[in-house]
Design an enzyme around this catalytic site. Sequence first.
Site, short mmCIF file in Angstrom:
data_model
loop_
_atom_site.label_atom_id
_atom_site.label_comp_id
_atom_site.label_asym_id
_atom_site.label_seq_id
_atom_site.Cartn_x
_atom_site.Cartn_y
_atom_site.Cartn_z
CB SER A 72 -1.10 -0.08 1.22
OG SER A 72 -0.27 0.18 2.32
CE LYS A 143 -3.07 2.30 4.78
NZ LYS A 143 -2.95 1.56 3.51
#
Length: 258
Positions: A72, A143
């Site tokens: 990701s 993230k």
Amino acid sequence: MDTEPQHLERDPSSAPATGKEEGSRSVRMSGLLGHLRGLSWCRAAGLGVLVTASLLLFSAFVVQPFLIPSGSMEPGLQVGDRVLVNKLAYRFGTEPRRGDVVVFDGTGSFVEEPARENPLTGFTHGAAAALGLAEPAETDFVKRVIGVGGDRVVCCDEEGKVEVNGRAVDERYLYFGDAPSSAPFDIVVPSGTLWVMGDHRSNSRDSRDHLGRPGGGAVPVEKVIGRVDWIGWPLGRWTALEGTDAFRHVTGPDGAHG
């Protein structure tokens, strides 16, 4: 004067040791060596425990290894990378900034409260994860911070870019070929929270996927574990994580930079 050689009889006490005495000495030596080996193993085990405890304390309060479990955050972070999370980055009143790559506990924002597990299993896995030897807990995520409390984050503008407080963000860190977002959104980030997204947008479940849930996908600042500052493993990828100037023109809701 008697000049003939005299044959002296050897004192029985100086006679060579018997087989029985040699056997006794061998037993004593074996016992001593076994004792020394036992001490060596004890010392090695004690040293191992001390080193492990020191690493766990260092990991808990200063820098924690974190195994990247998914793609990701490609291309910057790849599956199998072990990054070093700086736990002091936000410890003294400093808060995450736009562009920071952070590790956080997604309990309550990205995932529900996990089911209880066997305490011993949980401790063992937690210790291994803290040393970067196992995948992180299912509640931990990595993230990039796109918006901080008070920011209005919109996707997308006429050029297909994410806007923060009306300023387009040139996200050169994105995975090649990815759009900033395939799903439109317009969110004002609640105070004390963060809007976070993966760099590989087409392969990232992030704040966008939790818009309809309590909290609206925003992550509380208090849930941030630390900032990713280095890639520590494999050795061929050892490097400090580069910052980004993508948000240099973005101002806060009050017009202030930062």
